[in-house]
Design an enzyme around this catalytic site. Structure first.
Site, PDB file in Angstrom:
ATOM      1  N   GLY A 115     -44.779 -12.070 -14.717  1.00  0.00           N
ATOM      2  CA  GLY A 115     -46.582 -12.002 -15.129  1.00  0.00           C
ATOM      3  C   GLY A 115     -46.431 -10.436 -14.396  1.00  0.00           C
ATOM      4  N   GLY A 143     -45.535  -7.505 -15.962  1.00  0.00           N
ATOM      5  CA  GLY A 143     -45.740  -6.470 -16.853  1.00  0.00           C
ATOM      6  C   GLY A 143     -44.331  -6.052 -16.786  1.00  0.00           C
ATOM      7  N   LYS A 144     -43.126  -6.412 -16.861  1.00  0.00           N
ATOM      8  CA  LYS A 144     -41.867  -5.827 -17.048  1.00  0.00           C
ATOM      9  C   LYS A 144     -41.444  -6.208 -18.272  1.00  0.00           C
ATOM     10  CE  LYS A 144     -39.483  -9.915 -14.772  1.00  0.00           C
ATOM     11  NZ  LYS A 144     -40.737 -10.058 -14.003  1.00  0.00           N
ATOM     12  N   LEU A 185     -43.263  -6.122 -20.849  1.00  0.00           N
ATOM     13  CA  LEU A 185     -44.534  -5.482 -21.214  1.00  0.00           C
ATOM     14  C   LEU A 185     -43.586  -3.944 -21.406  1.00  0.00           C
ATOM     15  CD1 LEU A 185     -46.726  -5.563 -23.501  1.00  0.00           C
ATOM     16  CD2 LEU A 185     -48.157  -4.611 -21.537  1.00  0.00           C
ATOM     17  N   GLU A 219     -35.677 -14.491 -22.788  1.00  0.00           N
ATOM     18  CA  GLU A 219     -36.502 -15.909 -22.756  1.00  0.00           C
ATOM     19  C   GLU A 219     -37.632 -15.712 -23.874  1.00  0.00           C
ATOM     20  OE1 GLU A 219     -38.832 -13.876 -19.593  1.00  0.00           O
ATOM     21  OE2 GLU A 219     -37.987 -14.928 -18.279  1.00  0.00           O
ATOM     22  N   SER A 274     -51.725  -7.222 -30.116  1.00  0.00           N
ATOM     23  CA  SER A 274     -52.639  -6.934 -29.930  1.00  0.00           C
ATOM     24  C   SER A 274     -52.601  -5.806 -28.615  1.00  0.00           C
ATOM     25  CB  SER A 274     -53.344  -7.792 -28.334  1.00  0.00           C
ATOM     26  OG  SER A 274     -51.944  -7.933 -27.366  1.00  0.00           O
ATOM     27  N   THR A 314     -32.151  12.569  -9.274  1.00  0.00           N
ATOM     28  CA  THR A 314     -33.009  13.067  -9.333  1.00  0.00           C
ATOM     29  C   THR A 314     -34.624  13.078  -8.124  1.00  0.00           C
ATOM     30  OG1 THR A 314     -35.481  13.134 -10.893  1.00  0.00           O
ATOM     31  CG2 THR A 314     -34.038  11.198 -10.634  1.00  0.00           C
ATOM     32  N   THR A 366     -84.245   8.060  -2.732  1.00  0.00           N
ATOM     33  CA  THR A 366     -84.416   9.270  -2.748  1.00  0.00           C
ATOM     34  C   THR A 366     -84.326  10.345  -3.722  1.00  0.00           C
ATOM     35  OG1 THR A 366     -82.448   9.247  -1.769  1.00  0.00           O
ATOM     36  CG2 THR A 366     -84.316   9.275  -0.099  1.00  0.00           C
ATOM     37  N   LYS A 397     -81.848  10.196  -6.512  1.00  0.00           N
ATOM     38  CA  LYS A 397     -80.045  10.484  -5.505  1.00  0.00           C
ATOM     39  C   LYS A 397     -80.077  10.300  -7.845  1.00  0.00           C
ATOM     40  CE  LYS A 397     -78.420   7.666  -3.464  1.00  0.00           C
ATOM     41  NZ  LYS A 397     -79.858   7.160  -2.656  1.00  0.00           N
ATOM     42  N   GLU A 437     -74.266   0.953 -10.855  1.00  0.00           N
ATOM     43  CA  GLU A 437     -75.415   0.133 -10.325  1.00  0.00           C
ATOM     44  C   GLU A 437     -76.239   0.529 -11.494  1.00  0.00           C
ATOM     45  OE1 GLU A 437     -76.101   0.700  -5.771  1.00  0.00           O
ATOM     46  OE2 GLU A 437     -77.353   2.067  -7.684  1.00  0.00           O
TER      47      GLU A 437
END
Lengths: 592, 98
Positions: free
Chosen positions: A57, A59-60, A62, A85, A97, A235, A300, A302, A326
């Site tokens: 899981g 991401g190999k 993909l 697999e 997707s 390299t 103040t 920001k 925030e």
């Protein structure tokens, strides 16, 4: 002489050899995966196998599939994906997707999916065998579309399906030779093994050219995917762990640690949106592409400073990105309306974009990758992060700092001005912000509370501003319904005054001035009168003197006249006595 | 009725060229079949060097591979078939007692 010549000859020979070496660089195959090519300095080794390993899981599949798809779509290099697999149709639907249309690519002969089904329950092993069947299949697939790229995902499944390890290992070695002979750039994926081994079956023994390790870590309930090039023969490559993101565009790796400090600088200035603040910077504002930190305690102003900067940037028809950690964008829009900043029109014009997310949405590195991606897409002139302090909830101080370093590096490379806001937690003027970014930024504005006489006022001053003259004064910072402005702090005989104390002092001063003016006019009149008095005195004395002088003059003339007459009389008498009229005549003549 | 009886086993042997292993496998297979399935089997030998496109259909990755197409379910035996017992078990053949 001859010896010297020989040495010179040898040296030129050596020199030539060195040049040849530098010329023969390892040919590379670009992956097309965002960021990966930067880390590897151009891509994977051309015509050689590369191992991608990592836990389940991470991401190999993909990543390897994206390598094939990008090759087919962007570099016109067809590819074979041999899956041990997943079935071909499963794969196709899994990556649909991400916008990868495997079916269409297959129809266009750009891609070939081959699912190798290995089920131990269906297979009986007796005696000697080899994997020639697999080779033939692979060779056929490669030849049928002229593939340049091959992915074997996950080769280790062979080990679970077949029991004869000796044969398997020998065949694996042969497989890699076979792939090299075919001249294809291959990716082999492998599950991470226990302990320190990279793969469960020790595949790294066979693939020795390039190994990429993927990692999926959860720290403080926040997961981050990372990638590291473990080795890459022949390299140079980035050796750090780089975060990567899987989203609707596939994988993006962020080569965020820039090693060099060789960025271009601009001496152009941009306004802060507050004219009186600009005047503190010699009247021109910030440098384009610089980083600005606005720090201060809660409330103040920001965000207001940041918003007016955004307003100014958009007002100049430039793009601005606002990352809010925030507040929701709507909330900021509403709040800024109260100080006469209409940001909505910039959003409607497409000049301003808000991206609000809670810091806890994902890991700090993911935030960075997300910010990076959005910036790449939107190409803004200015970026605002409000506030960076909140990021600390998802990472340690050092992590946040390193993230910000990388962000600043990236932004400066792109000549984007960035403004951070940071909340200082203590009311004591902190000389250091919590994130320790103060040394990184070019300009640091500090907004602080000045509390006196039972009221709180805002004071603003410039802690630092590299490369420009700037005011050293504390200015009172006021937020009114017309906008932000800075007022000179009143420096009276009783010290620095702000707020209503300043107003009161001003009033007092006004009264003082009136009184003084009155006093002055009275004194002036007095002087005038005195002068008039004196002048009249002087005039009378003058008159007195003149009359005395006249009197004296009169007496004097009378005396003279008397003398004259007496003299003449005496002469006449003398003349008469002598009877000498001639003498009298000549004497009177002489007198004449 | 007898015909059905005759073609009880459809076997397919995948090989890649005339290698030693392939030859051994074929010899072994023929021997077992003659012994236990006399008259009830068909052997089809496929050389993947000549027909590589057929490898995918039967999910062949090892050579030699023996595939039992009929009767269902499909069974596969890989290797040179040197172990008679395993081959018979794999093909689900009841050995003819000698």
């Amino acid at each position: 002489m001859r010896v010297v010549k020989q040495i010179g000859f040898i040296m030129t020979k050596l020199h030539k050899k060195q040049q040849l070496i530098t010329f023969e660089q390892l040919p590379k195959t670009p992956t097309g995966i965002t960021g990966l090519d930067e880390i590897t300095g151009g891509g994977l080794p051309n015509g050689r196998p590369t191992l991608i390993c990592g836990e389940a899981g991470c991401g190999k599949t993909l990543m390897s599939l994206e390598f094939i798809v990008r090759g087919a779509t962007e570099f016109n290099e067809p590819g074979v994906f041999m899956a041990f697999e997943e079935k071909a149709d499963e794969l196709a639907s899994n990556v649909a997707s991400l916008g990868f249309d495997l079916i269409k690519l297959q129809d266009d002969k750009k891609l070939r999916l081959d699912h190798v089904h290995i089920d131990r329950s269906e297979i009986e092993e007796t005696g000697e065998y080899d994997l020639e069947g697999l080779f033939i299949r692979l060779g056929f697939a490669i030849d049928s579309i002229g593939a340049k790229r091959v992915v074997l995902d996950t080769l280790e499944n062979l080990f679970s399906g077949l029991s004869n390890q000796i044969i398997l290992r020998a065949e694996l070695r042969r497989l890699f030779t076979f792939l090299k002979e075919k001249g294809v750039t291959a990716i082999i994926t492998g599950e991470k093994g226990d302990g320190s081994s990279l793969t469960r079956q020790g595949l790294e023994e066979y693939v020795s050219d390039c190994v990429i390790l993927l990692d999926h870590r959860v720290i403080n309930q926040i997961s981050t995917r990372r990638l590291r090039v473990v080795k890459y023969r022949g390299t140079q490559h980035g050796t750090n762990e780089y975060p990567f993101l899987i989203d609707e565009d596939g994988i993006s790796v962020l080569p965020v640690t820039s090693l060099r400090l060789e960025k271009e600088v601009s001496s152009e200035r941009i306004s802060s949106g507050i004219p009186s603040l600009d005047s503190m910077f010699g009247g021109k504002g910030f440098f384009q592409g610089s980083s600005i930190l606005v720090s201060g305690t809660a409330g103040t102003g920001k965000t207001s400073i940041a918003a007016s900067f955004a307003n100014e940037v958009c007002g100049n028809k430039k793009r601005c990105l606002y990352f809010a950690f925030e507040e929701a964008p709507k909330q900021i829009l509403r709040n800024m309306k109260s100080i006469n900043l209409d940001l909505q029109k910039h959003i409607d014009n497409g000049l301003l974009e808000f991206h609000a997310s809670r810091p806890t949405l994902y890991g700090i590195e993911m935030h960075l990758v997300a910010i990076y991606k959005i910036i790449k897409r939107f190409k803004p002139a200015a970026v605002i992060l409000d506030p960076i302090t909140n990021l600390i909830t998802v990472g340690s101080v050092s992590e946040v700092k390193s993230m910000l370093i990388r962000l600043i590096d990236f932004l400066q490379d792109e000549q984007i001005t960035v403004m951070f806001t940071a909340l200082s937690l203590n009311t004591v003027v902190s000389e250091q912000t919590d994130e320790g970014v103060s040394s990184l930024v070019d300009t640091w504005l500090l907004v602080r509370d000045i509390e006196s006489n039972g009221e709180r006022n805002r004071g603003l001053y410039i802690m630092k501003s590299r490369g420009m003259s700037h005011s050293n004064q504390v200015r009172e910072f006021t937020i009114t319904d017309k906008g932000l402005s800075l007022v000179d702090v009143y420096l009276g005989p009783d010290g620095v005054l702000t707020g209503s104390a300043r107003e009161a002092q001003k009033l007092r001063e006004k009264t003082g001035v009136a009184l003084r003016e009155f006093a002055i006019t009275r004194k002036d009149k007095e002087i005038l009168r005195r002068r008039m008095m004196l002048e009249s005195k002087i005039a009378s004395l003058q008159a007195e003197f003149e009359s005395t002088e006249e009197e004296l003059n009169k007496i004097y003339l009378e005396e003279e006249l008397k003398q004259d007459i007496i003299e003449r009389n005496r002469q006449e008498i003398t003349d008469i006595r002598r009877g000498n009229a001639d003498t009298l005549k000549s004497k009177s003549k002489r007198k004449k | 009725m007898e015909l059905d009886e005759v073609i009880k086993y459809e076997l397919r042997l995948y090989i890649a060229g005339k290698t030693a292993k392939s030859v051994t496998a074929l010899t072994n297979l023929k021997k077992y079949c003659e012994e236990h399935l006399k008259g009830q089997y068909v052997i089809e030998v496929i050389d993947l060097l000549q027909q590589p496109q057929l490898a995918e259909g039967d999910q062949i990755f090892a050579i030699p591979t023996l595939v039992r197409k009929v009767p269902e379910p499909i069974r596969k035996i890989i290797g040179d078939l040197s172990n008679e017992e395993k081959v018979l078990v794999g093909l689900n053949i009841i050995p003819v007692s000698k």
